[in-house]
Motif scaffolding. Structure first.
Motif, PDB file in Angstrom:
ATOM      1  N   ILE A 133      28.189 -16.854   3.876  1.00  0.00           N
ATOM      2  CA  ILE A 133      27.756 -16.400   5.196  1.00  0.00           C
ATOM      3  C   ILE A 133      27.782 -14.883   5.160  1.00  0.00           C
ATOM      4  N   GLY A 134      26.646 -14.258   4.923  1.00  0.00           N
ATOM      5  CA  GLY A 134      26.621 -12.811   4.767  1.00  0.00           C
ATOM      6  C   GLY A 134      27.519 -12.381   3.633  1.00  0.00           C
ATOM      7  N   THR A 135      28.455 -11.480   3.931  1.00  0.00           N
ATOM      8  CA  THR A 135      29.395 -11.001   2.910  1.00  0.00           C
ATOM      9  C   THR A 135      30.676 -11.844   2.871  1.00  0.00           C
ATOM     10  N   TYR A 136      30.677 -12.951   3.577  1.00  0.00           N
ATOM     11  CA  TYR A 136      31.825 -13.851   3.633  1.00  0.00           C
ATOM     12  C   TYR A 136      31.558 -15.129   2.820  1.00  0.00           C
ATOM     13  N   ILE A 137      32.633 -15.806   2.465  1.00  0.00           N
ATOM     14  CA  ILE A 137      32.552 -17.139   1.878  1.00  0.00           C
ATOM     15  C   ILE A 137      33.425 -18.067   2.723  1.00  0.00           C
ATOM     16  N   LEU A 138      32.835 -19.150   3.179  1.00  0.00           N
ATOM     17  CA  LEU A 138      33.584 -20.169   3.908  1.00  0.00           C
ATOM     18  C   LEU A 138      33.994 -21.263   2.928  1.00  0.00           C
ATOM     19  N   ASP A 139      35.289 -21.429   2.734  1.00  0.00           N
ATOM     20  CA  ASP A 139      35.823 -22.488   1.874  1.00  0.00           C
ATOM     21  C   ASP A 139      36.364 -23.576   2.794  1.00  0.00           C
ATOM     22  N   THR A 140      35.577 -24.646   2.962  1.00  0.00           N
ATOM     23  CA  THR A 140      35.940 -25.693   3.920  1.00  0.00           C
ATOM     24  C   THR A 140      37.085 -26.569   3.428  1.00  0.00           C
ATOM     25  N   GLU A 141      37.296 -26.601   2.114  1.00  0.00           N
ATOM     26  CA  GLU A 141      38.376 -27.420   1.561  1.00  0.00           C
ATOM     27  C   GLU A 141      39.732 -26.743   1.775  1.00  0.00           C
ATOM     28  N   LYS A 142      39.771 -25.417   1.589  1.00  0.00           N
ATOM     29  CA  LYS A 142      41.014 -24.673   1.730  1.00  0.00           C
ATOM     30  C   LYS A 142      41.180 -24.086   3.133  1.00  0.00           C
ATOM     31  N   LEU A 143      40.165 -24.290   3.997  1.00  0.00           N
ATOM     32  CA  LEU A 143      40.200 -23.749   5.359  1.00  0.00           C
ATOM     33  C   LEU A 143      40.378 -22.237   5.335  1.00  0.00           C
ATOM     34  N   LEU A 144      39.539 -21.586   4.523  1.00  0.00           N
ATOM     35  CA  LEU A 144      39.609 -20.134   4.393  1.00  0.00           C
ATOM     36  C   LEU A 144      38.239 -19.508   4.661  1.00  0.00           C
ATOM     37  N   LEU A 145      38.269 -18.354   5.345  1.00  0.00           N
ATOM     38  CA  LEU A 145      37.094 -17.515   5.482  1.00  0.00           C
ATOM     39  C   LEU A 145      37.408 -16.247   4.692  1.00  0.00           C
ATOM     40  N   ILE A 213      26.614 -14.022  16.600  1.00  0.00           N
ATOM     41  CA  ILE A 213      26.719 -15.228  17.426  1.00  0.00           C
ATOM     42  C   ILE A 213      26.527 -14.757  18.857  1.00  0.00           C
ATOM     43  N   GLN A 214      25.295 -14.786  19.307  1.00  0.00           N
ATOM     44  CA  GLN A 214      24.939 -14.197  20.601  1.00  0.00           C
ATOM     45  C   GLN A 214      24.949 -15.249  21.705  1.00  0.00           C
ATOM     46  N   SER A 215      25.625 -14.928  22.814  1.00  0.00           N
ATOM     47  CA  SER A 215      25.680 -15.844  23.958  1.00  0.00           C
ATOM     48  C   SER A 215      24.402 -15.742  24.784  1.00  0.00           C
ATOM     49  N   LEU A 216      23.879 -16.888  25.166  1.00  0.00           N
ATOM     50  CA  LEU A 216      22.710 -16.963  26.043  1.00  0.00           C
ATOM     51  C   LEU A 216      23.161 -17.609  27.347  1.00  0.00           C
ATOM     52  N   ARG A 217      23.220 -16.833  28.399  1.00  0.00           N
ATOM     53  CA  ARG A 217      23.777 -17.292  29.679  1.00  0.00           C
ATOM     54  C   ARG A 217      23.092 -18.568  30.156  1.00  0.00           C
ATOM     55  N   GLY A 218      23.906 -19.583  30.427  1.00  0.00           N
ATOM     56  CA  GLY A 218      23.382 -20.835  30.961  1.00  0.00           C
ATOM     57  C   GLY A 218      22.740 -21.738  29.919  1.00  0.00           C
ATOM     58  N   ILE A 219      22.695 -21.283  28.678  1.00  0.00           N
ATOM     59  CA  ILE A 219      22.037 -22.074  27.616  1.00  0.00           C
ATOM     60  C   ILE A 219      23.015 -22.417  26.491  1.00  0.00           C
ATOM     61  N   GLY A 220      23.487 -21.384  25.811  1.00  0.00           N
ATOM     62  CA  GLY A 220      24.373 -21.620  24.675  1.00  0.00           C
ATOM     63  C   GLY A 220      24.472 -20.387  23.812  1.00  0.00           C
ATOM     64  N   PHE A 221      24.116 -20.533  22.541  1.00  0.00           N
ATOM     65  CA  PHE A 221      24.295 -19.441  21.590  1.00  0.00           C
ATOM     66  C   PHE A 221      23.103 -19.355  20.638  1.00  0.00           C
ATOM     67  N   GLU A 222      22.822 -18.140  20.223  1.00  0.00           N
ATOM     68  CA  GLU A 222      21.812 -17.899  19.197  1.00  0.00           C
ATOM     69  C   GLU A 222      22.538 -17.479  17.923  1.00  0.00           C
ATOM     70  N   ILE A 223      22.292 -18.203  16.854  1.00  0.00           N
ATOM     71  CA  ILE A 223      23.046 -18.011  15.624  1.00  0.00           C
ATOM     72  C   ILE A 223      22.214 -17.252  14.596  1.00  0.00           C
ATOM     73  N   ASP A 224      22.819 -16.242  13.979  1.00  0.00           N
ATOM     74  CA  ASP A 224      22.142 -15.496  12.914  1.00  0.00           C
ATOM     75  C   ASP A 224      23.146 -15.182  11.817  1.00  0.00           C
ATOM     76  N   PHE A 225      23.193 -16.058  10.802  1.00  0.00           N
ATOM     77  CA  PHE A 225      24.056 -15.860   9.644  1.00  0.00           C
ATOM     78  C   PHE A 225      23.182 -15.461   8.462  1.00  0.00           C
ATOM     79  N   PRO A 226      23.178 -14.189   8.043  1.00  0.00           N
ATOM     80  CA  PRO A 226      22.353 -13.786   6.908  1.00  0.00           C
ATOM     81  C   PRO A 226      22.865 -14.401   5.618  1.00  0.00           C
ATOM     82  N   GLU A 227      21.940 -14.925   4.794  1.00  0.00           N
ATOM     83  CA  GLU A 227      22.325 -15.472   3.493  1.00  0.00           C
ATOM     84  C   GLU A 227      22.386 -14.324   2.490  1.00  0.00           C
ATOM     85  N   GLN A 228      23.325 -14.420   1.564  1.00  0.00           N
ATOM     86  CA  GLN A 228      23.466 -13.395   0.535  1.00  0.00           C
ATOM     87  C   GLN A 228      23.147 -13.986  -0.822  1.00  0.00           C
TER      88      GLN A 228
END
Length: 228
Positions: A133-145, A213-228
């Motif tokens: 996720i951008g300059t991050y790595i999400l490790d779902t097994e170890k629960l680490l960002l 992670i942008q909030s849209l009032r009354g709707i929800g969220f707009e997601i933008d995770f750049p791939e690296q």
């Protein structure tokens, strides 16, 4: 996407029958009658998910070919075909690293079942546990960002929420959908809980301004995770 099968069978009639039957089951089949041709493909375009090898073949037998394949692709699943129903063949195949063994002439339905069972085990073992996720790595097994500047230990809920948001990258996602799918309830208190989790995630991603992670009032969220 179709599962790609490597079929190596020198008998033209049996090979054609197998190829046609496997394709009827929606597999993509590359059939080789000459095992030497497979050796050349090993170093160039070997993009198969499973191999079905005849044992008794000229020049290179199935066992020898399997050793070559597994040397280059150690985790590649293999199923052996043979006209001989002998214990020595089964033991040899298993020692080499075969996942299964079936005698010819084989019942096509049994072959399909064995293939699917092998793929089920293989796909589970190859389950993706890390996401960029951008300059991050999400490790779902170890629960680490993980970021070069820090490692963040995630809660199970944070991990689930991040995985859910990843599904909707570059899209808009409704608050109600998140609450219904992750919290399985939708009221004022769970809504506030969601807001807290979203705030945490924004803080976690502070080292990469391209992640939004942008909030849209009354709707929800707009997601933008750049791939690296």
């Amino acid at each position: 996407m179709k599962i790609k099968i490597l079929l190596v069978e020198d008998d033209s009639d049996f090979g054609m029958i197998l190829k046609q039957y496997l394709e009827l089951e929606d597999f993509e089949v590359s059939w080789f009658q000459n095992p030497e041709d497979v050796v050349s493909v090993l170093e160039t375009d070997f993009n198969f998910q499973i191999g079905i090898l005849d044992i008794m073949m000229p020049n290179i037998d199935g066992f020898s070919l399997a050793k070559m394949i597994l040397k280059a692709k150690p985790d590649f699943p293999l199923l052996f075909l043979t006209a001989k129903n002998q214990k020595i063949d089964r033991l040899t195949g298993l020692k080499i690293g075969a996942d299964d063994y079936i005698s010819k002439p084989c019942d096509p339905e049994e072959l399909i079942l064995r293939i699917k069972n092998i793929l089920k085990r293989t796909i589970v073992s190859e389950k993706v546990t890390q996401y960029k996720i951008g300059t991050y790595i999400l490790d779902t097994e170890k629960l680490l960002l993980i970021h070069p500047k820090e490692k963040i230990r995630l809660t199970i809920r944070e991990n689930e929420l991040l995985l859910y948001l990843l599904k909707f990258n570059h899209k808009t996602i409704k608050r109600d959908d998140i609450l219904d799918n992750l919290w399985e309830t939708n009221d004022y208190f769970t809504g506030r809980s969601l807001d807290v989790f979203i705030s945490r995630l924004r803080k976690y991603f502070q080292h990469d301004p391209e992640i939004k992670i942008q909030s849209l009032r009354g709707i929800g969220f707009e997601i933008d995770f750049p791939e690296q």
